[in-house]
Design a protein around this motif. Sequence first.
Motif, mmCIF file in Angstrom:
data_model
loop_
_atom_site.group_PDB
_atom_site.id
_atom_site.type_symbol
_atom_site.label_atom_id
_atom_site.label_comp_id
_atom_site.label_asym_id
_atom_site.label_seq_id
_atom_site.Cartn_x
_atom_site.Cartn_y
_atom_site.Cartn_z
ATOM 1 N N THR A 33 0.853 -1.189 0.000
ATOM 2 C CA THR A 33 0.000 0.000 0.000
ATOM 3 C C THR A 33 0.891 1.241 0.000
ATOM 4 O O THR A 33 2.012 1.208 0.535
ATOM 5 C CB THR A 33 -0.907 0.034 1.234
ATOM 6 O OG1 THR A 33 -0.090 0.146 2.417
ATOM 7 C CG2 THR A 33 -1.775 -1.212 1.314
ATOM 8 N N PRO A 34 0.432 2.356 -0.579
ATOM 9 C CA PRO A 34 1.228 3.588 -0.559
ATOM 10 C C PRO A 34 1.607 4.019 0.857
ATOM 11 O O PRO A 34 2.722 4.511 1.082
ATOM 12 C CB PRO A 34 0.310 4.607 -1.236
ATOM 13 C CG PRO A 34 -0.561 3.792 -2.136
ATOM 14 C CD PRO A 34 -0.784 2.503 -1.404
ATOM 15 N N SER A 35 0.694 3.847 1.826
ATOM 16 C CA SER A 35 0.980 4.258 3.206
ATOM 17 C C SER A 35 2.173 3.489 3.768
ATOM 18 O O SER A 35 3.057 4.073 4.424
ATOM 19 C CB SER A 35 -0.242 4.033 4.099
ATOM 20 O OG SER A 35 -1.297 4.875 3.726
ATOM 21 N N PRO A 237 -7.336 13.285 3.076
ATOM 22 C CA PRO A 237 -6.706 12.217 2.276
ATOM 23 C C PRO A 237 -5.189 12.166 2.442
ATOM 24 O O PRO A 237 -4.597 11.083 2.479
ATOM 25 C CB PRO A 237 -7.087 12.580 0.835
ATOM 26 C CG PRO A 237 -8.286 13.457 0.956
ATOM 27 C CD PRO A 237 -8.091 14.221 2.218
ATOM 28 N N VAL A 238 -4.569 13.338 2.549
ATOM 29 C CA VAL A 238 -3.114 13.384 2.714
ATOM 30 C C VAL A 238 -2.728 12.882 4.109
ATOM 31 O O VAL A 238 -1.767 12.126 4.270
ATOM 32 C CB VAL A 238 -2.587 14.816 2.484
ATOM 33 C CG1 VAL A 238 -1.078 14.877 2.714
ATOM 34 C CG2 VAL A 238 -2.915 15.287 1.073
ATOM 35 N N GLU A 240 -4.343 10.761 5.850
ATOM 36 C CA GLU A 240 -4.537 9.312 5.840
ATOM 37 C C GLU A 240 -3.372 8.609 5.146
ATOM 38 O O GLU A 240 -2.902 7.567 5.606
ATOM 39 C CB GLU A 240 -5.850 8.979 5.125
ATOM 40 C CG GLU A 240 -6.144 7.488 5.002
ATOM 41 C CD GLU A 240 -6.358 6.819 6.347
ATOM 42 O OE1 GLU A 240 -6.138 5.594 6.428
ATOM 43 O OE2 GLU A 240 -6.727 7.515 7.315
ATOM 44 N N LEU A 241 -2.879 9.206 4.044
ATOM 45 C CA LEU A 241 -1.776 8.611 3.299
ATOM 46 C C LEU A 241 -0.505 8.546 4.141
ATOM 47 O O LEU A 241 0.256 7.578 4.066
ATOM 48 C CB LEU A 241 -1.517 9.435 2.028
ATOM 49 C CG LEU A 241 -0.447 8.916 1.067
ATOM 50 C CD1 LEU A 241 -0.839 7.552 0.504
ATOM 51 C CD2 LEU A 241 -0.227 9.914 -0.066
ATOM 52 N N PHE A 242 -0.290 9.572 4.965
ATOM 53 C CA PHE A 242 0.924 9.651 5.790
ATOM 54 C C PHE A 242 0.641 9.286 7.244
ATOM 55 O O PHE A 242 1.415 9.658 8.130
ATOM 56 C CB PHE A 242 1.510 11.063 5.726
ATOM 57 C CG PHE A 242 2.124 11.421 4.404
ATOM 58 C CD1 PHE A 242 3.479 11.241 4.185
ATOM 59 C CD2 PHE A 242 1.352 11.922 3.365
ATOM 60 C CE1 PHE A 242 4.058 11.571 2.971
ATOM 61 C CE2 PHE A 242 1.914 12.258 2.146
ATOM 62 C CZ PHE A 242 3.270 12.075 1.940
ATOM 63 N N SER A 243 -0.448 8.577 7.483
ATOM 64 C CA SER A 243 -0.881 8.298 8.857
ATOM 65 C C SER A 243 0.133 7.480 9.648
ATOM 66 O O SER A 243 0.179 7.567 10.881
ATOM 67 C CB SER A 243 -2.235 7.586 8.844
ATOM 68 O OG SER A 243 -2.136 6.358 8.132
#
Length: 413
Positions: A33-35, A237-238, A240-243
């Motif tokens: 996943t991206p994260s 959204p950002v 969440e992506l870098f959570s």
Amino acid sequence: MDKSKVRNFARNNIVTIMFIVLCAVCMVFSGYTPSYVIYELFGRLSRNMFIVLSLIIPIVAGMGINFAITAGAMAAQIACLLVLEWKIPGIGGFALAALMTVPLATLFGWLIGKLFNKMKGQEMIGGLVIGYFANGLYQLLFLFVFDNIIPINNPDLTIKGSTGIANTMDLSKEYGFASALDGLWRLPFHRAVLVFAAVIAVILVVGYMRSHQKNAKKLGIQIAALAVVAVIAQLPPVKELFSMVNIPMITFGLVALLCLFNIVIMRTKLGQQFRAVGQNGTVANASGINVDHVRVIATIFSMVLAGWGQLIFVQNMGAFQTYGAHGQVGLYAGAAILVGGASVVRATNAQALLGCVLFHLLFILAPAAGKNLFGDAAIGEYFRVFLCYGVIAVALVMHAWSAKAGTKKRAAK
């Protein structure tokens, strides 16, 4: 855009373009996943960027990639051993190790710089050989001198039932300094962006106030760009992506300070001498610059910075292989800076940082992509190691080709 400009851009950045494409392909087939990829990437960047940036000054000074920074890493590991022997924990132990690294790395840098002056034009291959030679002395020091001639009283540091230093230095003990720097101040990504944006804005305003030629429009655009970045980082959204990402602020702050140092020193008299020597040593010597002295200073800077970079690396890892942690430092750092578009004669902060991102991104993705594509993760491992050496080979070939083309062009005139 003119076709010739596009062609020249592609030729000059072929390695960077290749890595971007490879990273994109590996991302598709990795299944990550991206994260998760971002989380892994920031972990690697926090411990590797500093040492890659330590290569810039020798490149600017015309000495190519300083593969001998292996000796700087050895200086840091000697300092680590002494701090662990004295059982000075936490940030105090890290600071003392950083302080002791300076004289050791300076001595190594001075000696290696003197050798480089005897092998002008062959510094890179010379640096590799020096690294192997230094490793032999390092092995002798840790296997025989320490715990024999120089007593080591901490039993955790020595080989059980024999003499010499143990194969692994564990910094996570109560007297160690694992995460001493990283653990000082951590923030979630979206908050870290706000802090860094505010600090950069203050620096820009101070620079504007001290500037003789004030450009309010440029300052306004820069502040607006920072504000946009800060706002984007707060979007759900950002976030969440870098959570999964928690930024070690002090570590990244030191990387930012090194970038600033590289910029500032190039604007000083010494920095101008670095550039002059790098562009043409003969002309620089005719201008009254002590070329050999400047080259030694450049080597010393690189060694000390590489030593500090190795300390950042080992405190992040929490342990290191006594006899192997320094082995590939020069090659991996050199490959990373070349991936970013640098060459053996030109390098910038942006190229070093971009190269570090792409190089480690491929290191994260290649094993999983190899496993999903070919059923064997080892294929991805072999592929990324091959690329490490391949990038260096391509850069050297392109440098030789460019130098030959330049010689022919000058002869034609």
